[in-house]
Design an enzyme around this catalytic site. Structure first.
Site, PDB file in Angstrom:
ATOM      1  N   TRP A  42       4.979 -11.625  -4.660  1.00 19.98           N
ATOM      2  CA  TRP A  42       5.024 -10.296  -4.166  1.00 19.98           C
ATOM      3  C   TRP A  42       4.826  -9.945  -2.876  1.00 19.98           C
ATOM      4  O   TRP A  42       5.011  -8.922  -2.315  1.00 19.98           O
ATOM      5  CB  TRP A  42       4.103  -9.359  -5.021  1.00 19.98           C
ATOM      6  CG  TRP A  42       4.221  -7.845  -5.214  1.00 19.98           C
ATOM      7  CD1 TRP A  42       5.310  -7.324  -4.701  1.00 19.98           C
ATOM      8  CD2 TRP A  42       3.289  -6.979  -5.403  1.00 19.98           C
ATOM      9  NE1 TRP A  42       5.133  -6.010  -4.616  1.00 19.98           N
ATOM     10  CE2 TRP A  42       3.890  -5.783  -5.154  1.00 19.98           C
ATOM     11  CE3 TRP A  42       1.761  -7.207  -5.779  1.00 19.98           C
ATOM     12  CZ2 TRP A  42       3.148  -4.606  -5.277  1.00 19.98           C
ATOM     13  CZ3 TRP A  42       1.153  -6.101  -5.750  1.00 19.98           C
ATOM     14  CH2 TRP A  42       1.836  -4.673  -5.679  1.00 19.98           C
TER      15      TRP A  42
HETATM   16  C1  LIG Z   1       2.356  -0.852  -3.230  1.00 18.38           C
HETATM   17  C2  LIG Z   1       1.390   0.226  -3.599  1.00 18.38           C
HETATM   18  C3  LIG Z   1       1.007   0.929  -2.586  1.00 18.38           C
HETATM   19  C4  LIG Z   1       0.549   2.199  -3.041  1.00 18.38           C
HETATM   20  N1  LIG Z   1      -0.564   2.927  -2.093  1.00 18.38           N
HETATM   21  C5  LIG Z   1      -0.798   3.973  -2.675  1.00 18.38           C
HETATM   22  C6  LIG Z   1      -1.675   4.495  -1.576  1.00 18.38           C
HETATM   23  O1  LIG Z   1      -1.915   4.262  -0.484  1.00 18.38           O
HETATM   24  N2  LIG Z   1      -2.676   5.844  -1.814  1.00 18.38           N
HETATM   25  C7  LIG Z   1      -2.507   6.238  -3.261  1.00 18.38           C
HETATM   26  O2  LIG Z   1      -3.239   7.122  -3.751  1.00 18.38           O
HETATM   27  N3  LIG Z   1      -1.889   5.319  -4.278  1.00 18.38           N
HETATM   28  C8  LIG Z   1      -1.170   4.490  -3.715  1.00 18.38           C
HETATM   29  N4  LIG Z   1      -0.278   3.681  -4.757  1.00 18.38           N
HETATM   30  C9  LIG Z   1      -0.486   4.451  -6.241  1.00 18.38           C
HETATM   31  C10 LIG Z   1      -1.426   3.805  -6.808  1.00 18.38           C
HETATM   32  O3  LIG Z   1      -1.867   2.552  -6.527  1.00 18.38           O
HETATM   33  C11 LIG Z   1      -1.211   3.675  -8.637  1.00 18.38           C
HETATM   34  O4  LIG Z   1      -0.618   4.877  -9.114  1.00 18.38           O
HETATM   35  C12 LIG Z   1      -2.479   3.337  -9.365  1.00 18.38           C
HETATM   36  O5  LIG Z   1      -3.075   2.198  -8.618  1.00 18.38           O
HETATM   37  C13 LIG Z   1      -2.057   2.748 -10.753  1.00 18.38           C
HETATM   38  O6  LIG Z   1      -3.158   2.383 -11.564  1.00 18.38           O
HETATM   39  P1  LIG Z   1      -2.858   1.865 -12.987  1.00 18.38           P
HETATM   40  O7  LIG Z   1      -4.291   1.361 -13.562  1.00 18.38           O
HETATM   41  O8  LIG Z   1      -2.168   2.536 -13.931  1.00 18.38           O
HETATM   42  O9  LIG Z   1      -2.066   0.574 -12.704  1.00 18.38           O
HETATM   43  P2  LIG Z   1      -2.605  -1.067 -12.147  1.00 18.38           P
HETATM   44  O10 LIG Z   1      -3.501  -0.696 -11.095  1.00 18.38           O
HETATM   45  O11 LIG Z   1      -1.356  -1.574 -11.608  1.00 18.38           O
HETATM   46  O12 LIG Z   1      -3.177  -1.694 -13.365  1.00 18.38           O
HETATM   47  C14 LIG Z   1      -2.237  -2.359 -14.162  1.00 18.38           C
HETATM   48  C15 LIG Z   1      -2.870  -3.544 -14.518  1.00 18.38           C
HETATM   49  O13 LIG Z   1      -2.459  -4.022 -16.170  1.00 18.38           O
HETATM   50  C16 LIG Z   1      -2.457  -5.326 -16.085  1.00 18.38           C
HETATM   51  N5  LIG Z   1      -1.306  -5.671 -17.001  1.00 18.38           N
HETATM   52  C17 LIG Z   1       0.127  -5.224 -17.020  1.00 18.38           C
HETATM   53  N6  LIG Z   1       0.517  -5.764 -18.251  1.00 18.38           N
HETATM   54  C18 LIG Z   1      -0.365  -6.462 -18.953  1.00 18.38           C
HETATM   55  C19 LIG Z   1      -0.474  -7.193 -20.015  1.00 18.38           C
HETATM   56  N7  LIG Z   1       0.442  -7.362 -20.817  1.00 18.38           N
HETATM   57  N8  LIG Z   1      -1.713  -7.502 -20.656  1.00 18.38           N
HETATM   58  C20 LIG Z   1      -3.062  -7.557 -19.705  1.00 18.38           C
HETATM   59  N9  LIG Z   1      -2.926  -6.864 -18.683  1.00 18.38           N
HETATM   60  C21 LIG Z   1      -1.572  -6.269 -17.924  1.00 18.38           C
HETATM   61  C22 LIG Z   1      -1.860  -5.804 -14.453  1.00 18.38           C
HETATM   62  O14 LIG Z   1      -1.912  -6.984 -14.254  1.00 18.38           O
HETATM   63  C23 LIG Z   1      -2.655  -4.675 -14.013  1.00 18.38           C
HETATM   64  O15 LIG Z   1      -3.993  -5.264 -13.487  1.00 18.38           O
HETATM   65  C24 LIG Z   1       0.284   2.573  -4.599  1.00 18.38           C
HETATM   66  C25 LIG Z   1       0.907   1.955  -5.398  1.00 18.38           C
HETATM   67  C26 LIG Z   1       1.822   0.714  -4.896  1.00 18.38           C
HETATM   68  C27 LIG Z   1       2.347  -0.014  -6.155  1.00 18.38           C
HETATM   69  S1  SF4 Z   2      -1.463 -14.044  -4.244  1.00 17.93           S
HETATM   70 FE1  SF4 Z   2      -0.253 -15.024  -2.924  1.00 17.93          FE
HETATM   71  S2  SF4 Z   2       1.279 -16.105  -4.100  1.00 17.93           S
HETATM   72 FE2  SF4 Z   2       0.521 -14.312  -5.310  1.00 17.93          FE
HETATM   73  S3  SF4 Z   2       1.735 -12.869  -5.276  1.00 17.93           S
HETATM   74 FE3  SF4 Z   2       0.187 -12.399  -3.559  1.00 17.93          FE
HETATM   75  S4  SF4 Z   2       1.083 -13.527  -1.633  1.00 17.93           S
HETATM   76 FE4  SF4 Z   2       2.111 -14.264  -3.364  1.00 17.93          FE
END
Ligand SMILES: Cc1cc2nc3c(=O)[nH]c(=O)nc-3n(C[C@H](O)[C@H](O)[C@H](O)COP(=O)(O)OP(=O)(O)OC[C@H]3O[C@@H](n4cnc5c(N)ncnc54)[C@H](O)[C@@H]3O)c2cc1C
Ligand code: SF4
Ligand code: SF4
Lengths: 108, 590
Positions: A42
């Site tokens: 990623w």
């Molecule tokens: C690249 C990016 C940049 C962002 N920047 C900002 C920002 O600057 N400011 C802001 O306020 N918001 C930002 N956001 C939005 C914010 O980060 C997200 O909305 C928020 O973090 C979502 O939280 P979550 O817990 O729902 O998901 P996540 O934090 O993604 O958590 C989901 C977790 O579940 C785990 N998981 C998934 N499937 C399974 C499974 N089958 N079994 C076990 N574990 C599993 C994953 O590995 C992950 O750890 C950004 C989002 C992204 C993608």
């Molecule tokens: S930890 Fe390193 S190898 Fe894994 S997704 Fe991030 S950049 Fe890629």
């Protein structure tokens, strides 16, 4: 985009393996890290920040306009606290750096 | 494969933003019923036993892996939670749940203060006040936000974390959840987990549509490629009601690097311009979807490519930009270093492939104000939960907190702390037999994938086929996000076909088995997305749901939530009335 691991530097500490959000990095029988699924990276740079010996570098794939630079970070002593120094090794061999103070917030 | 059985009080699936915060919150609640099942000998503390199961490692998993740039949802001085609710409602053109939005908006500042206490660096002015970016954002150094949360989880009492364990199914009986099933992707172990209550926090779904760069850099996408919609799929299959899957999220990004554009637009005031240098954003509107739509339209009309106009920014601004991007999207900084920097060349922009993500739009579980889903004992938080767009980091944290409190309350109310271990003996035995049969059938399925050989197709090939079908027939990048009913029918047919091929796939280890399950999760979500898109006979949000058969908005018929539930294998659509203006509470009707 993906990462490349310099196995001659790797000390097999497993940290990169542990933090990769896609569990894409594995450790081989010689206790050296390798990326098993390079196309699945990623580009989050978590592994690069974790590596204690700077064995991991990040690059942009050619399909998204990459021009051969490799990037890694190192922690260096700053005036008040540790700072993060980003190294950009360009294709022509030159090196650029940018320092980030983790105690300072983004300006934008 | 080893089989491990675990009993816990509260099971949290997904240790991301919402999941970690739910764990910290639940651990902080001391007044918890000590029930016999959850409080087995291994539970040393006196509180509730909490188990976080994460497919990667909570230190850097999920959306926050690379760091975030700002806290996008905050009530700045002089503003109120109502202002935030109004903003989110307007951006989604009315299709939001006000009760959900209020409940997070009222917590944004509290969770922010807590994050700062945990170690997050937040920019302050000389009077000690947070420095804002626009009306709703505050400036931080968010590079290490996830390690900070993970460290707090490690310190929380009674919390156990299982890293590198992928959950692929809930255990639900009579519409009540009692645990989940998973497997260790590196330790050859099958996990059967029993729990008194479950919080699903697996994030949204990426990888449904063909990505911007399908080749070597196919995972250079905005949303984490490892959030595959597992939480949605597991809920859909067990009949949970879902909402607003037709409101897809498409991000406007820097071309190729898929880095955020907000920092350029809000940070240095860069305007969207077309190839002729004309500012076009004013022509199409500035809601999130209109910004994407304008860019697509300019390209279609021959005025592409489009850019954010950065030429002429000062050297100081440029330096700050290079640093800001290193903290959240380093690819863009590399791009600038390898090519012209932003003061010399405008930054080209493009729309991404569509994602399903309840933290940005309103798709996800249909929950009540307490974040209870329609499956008893199952709570949803973060990007997996629907109804509350523009949630962002602070909203995900707030929902984690709300879900944790509700789940603990549920455990207190339903689990009898004095219940003898074996109540009605016969019931317990039948239950145990059912469980054993379920475990055996799951294990057998996994072993089939591991043992069968000579599959004609690989998981990767089927994934690509799915992405192409969605791209071409369900409004992907190729069609400028538009679709017709005819096309959606073809998409559905193709997804069904691909699904029927998954049974023959083979894997050499459990990580590859996980890839098969991820594909199946995505296919399940695709089918719901298609059904939802086909229902909304209007175009309320350009690009997000661009229905070419119905290019206009239809307020008379579609100021409604489009919900769905799987019944006897068929997706049943339910149109629900919008909650009332200012409504702060919503309960499920049982
Ligand atoms: C690249 C990016 C940049 C962002 N920047 C900002 C920002 O600057 N400011 C802001 O306020 N918001 C930002 N956001 C939005 C914010 O980060 C997200 O909305 C928020 O973090 C979502 O939280 P979550 O817990 O729902 O998901 P996540 O934090 O993604 O958590 C989901 C977790 O579940 C785990 N998981 C998934 N499937 C399974 C499974 N089958 N079994 C076990 N574990 C599993 C994953 O590995 C992950 O750890 C950004 C989002 C992204 C993608
Ligand atoms: S930890 Fe390193 S190898 Fe894994 S997704 Fe991030 S950049 Fe890629
Ligand atoms: S973090 Fe660095 S030293 Fe440790 S295993 Fe990975 S590459 Fe090797």
């Amino acid at each position: 985009m993906s990462i490349s691991i310099d196995q001659s530097k790797c000390i097999g500490c497993r940290r990169c393996h542990d933090v990769c959000p896609g569990t894409l990095i594995k450790i081989n029988e010689d206790k050296k890290a390798f990326i098993k699924y390079p196309k699945d990276c990623w580009g989050c740079t978590s592994c690069i920040k974790e590596c204690p010996v700077h064995a991991i570098q990040f690059f942009l794939g050619e399909d998204i306009g990459g021009k051969g630079s490799k990037v890694h970070t190192e922690k260096v002593k700053g005036e008040k606290n540790d700072i993060v120094r980003w190294f950009f090794e360009l294709n022509d061999g030159s090196v650029k750096t940018i320092d980030i103070d983790p105690k300072e917030s983004n300006k934008y | 494969m080893k089989i491990e059985k675990i009993k816990t009080g509260l099971l949290i699936i997904g240790g991301g933003t919402a999941g970690c915060y739910a764990a910290i919150t639940a651990a902080g609640i001391r007044d918890v019923a000590n029930n016999a099942a959850s409080n087995a000998a291994e539970n040393k503390g006196d509180g509730l036993k909490i188990l976080v199961v994460e497919k990667a490692n909570i230190k850097r998993s999920g959306c926050l892996a690379a760091g975030v740039n700002a806290l996008n949802a905050y009530i700045t001085e002089g503003r109120t939670p109502k202002d935030y609710v109004d903003y989110a409602k307007k951006d989604a053109d009315g299709i939001v749940r006000e009760d959900l939005l209020y409940s997070i908006s009222e917590k944004f500042n509290e969770v922010t203060a807590h994050l700062e206490k945990l170690g997050l660096v937040i920019l302050k002015d000389k009077d000690g006040k947070y420095v804002t970016r626009g009306n709703r954002n505050i400036k931080i150094n968010g590079e290490n936000i996830k390690p900070i949360l993970a460290a707090a989880v490690a310190k929380a009492p009674n919390v156990q974390v299982l890293n590198h364990v992928n959950i692929f199914d809930f255990s639900v009986h009579d519409n009540k959840i009692d645990g989940a099933f998973g497997f260790g992707i590196e330790n050859d172990t099958f996990y059967a987990i029993e729990a008194d209550a479950v919080i699903v926090a697996t994030g949204g779904a990426s990888g449904l549509y063909r990505p911007n760069n399908p080749g070597f850099s196919r995972h250079k996408m905005w949303y984490p490629p490892f959030n595959t919609g597992a939480g949605y799929a597991m809920g859909i299959r067990h009949g949970a009601e879902m909402t607003t899957f037709e409101m897809r999220f498409i991000a406007l990004r820097c071309k190729d690097t898929i880095a955020p554009t907000g920092t350029l637009a809000q940070g240095v005031g860069a305007k969207q311009v077309n190839a002729l240098g004309e500012v076009y954003e004013t022509k199409y509107g500035i809601s999130t979807s209109e910004r994407v739509y304008g860019t697509v339209a300019e390209n279609l009309e021959g005025r592409g490519p489009c850019y954010l106009r950065t030429v002429g920014i000062s050297p100081e601004q440029e330096e700050s930009l290079l640093k800001a991007y290193l903290n959240m999207a380093p690819s863009q900084t590399i791009r600038w270093i390898e090519n012209d920097t932003p003061s010399k060349a405008n930054v080209e922009i493009e729309g991404t492939e569509p994602y399903i993500v309840g933290g940005h739009t309103a798709s996800g579980y249909w929950v009540d104000t307490n974040r209870a889903t329609t499956i008893e004992g199952l709570y949803a938080a973060g990007d997996v939960a629907g109804g509350a767009p523009q949630k962002y980091v602070t909203g995900a944290l707030a929902e984690g907190e709300i879900a944790a409190k509700s789940a603990v309350e549920y455990i207190n109310a339903t689990v009898d702390r004095h219940a003898p271990l074996q109540g009605a003996r016969n019931d317990v035995e039948t239950e145990a037999t059912i469980k054993e049969a379920e475990i055996a059938s799951h294990v057998a399925e996994i072993e089939t994938y591991l043992s069968q050989k000579n599959s004609l197709y690989t998981t990767e090939q089927l994934e690509e086929a799915m992405q192409i079908a969605m791209d071409e027939y369900a409004g992907g990048i190729t069609t400028g996000y538009g679709y017709t009913e005819k096309q959606l029918n073809i998409a559905k047919e193709k997804i069904d076909e691909i699904e029927s091929l998954t049974g023959k796939l083979s894997a050499t280890d459990l990580q590859e088995v996980m890839y098969i399950y991820e594909l199946k999760e995505r296919l399940t979500v695709c089918k719901s997305v298609i059904a939802h898109l086909a229902t909304r006979h209007e175009t309320r949000w350009h690009s997000f749901a661009e229905n070419l058969d119905y290019p206009e908005k239809d307020n008379a018929n579609f100021r409604k939530y489009v919900n769905s539930r799987l019944e006897n294998g068929e997706i049943k659509i339910i149109l629900r009335d919008l909650t009332a203006e200012g409504q702060k509470n919503y309960e499920h009707q049982h």
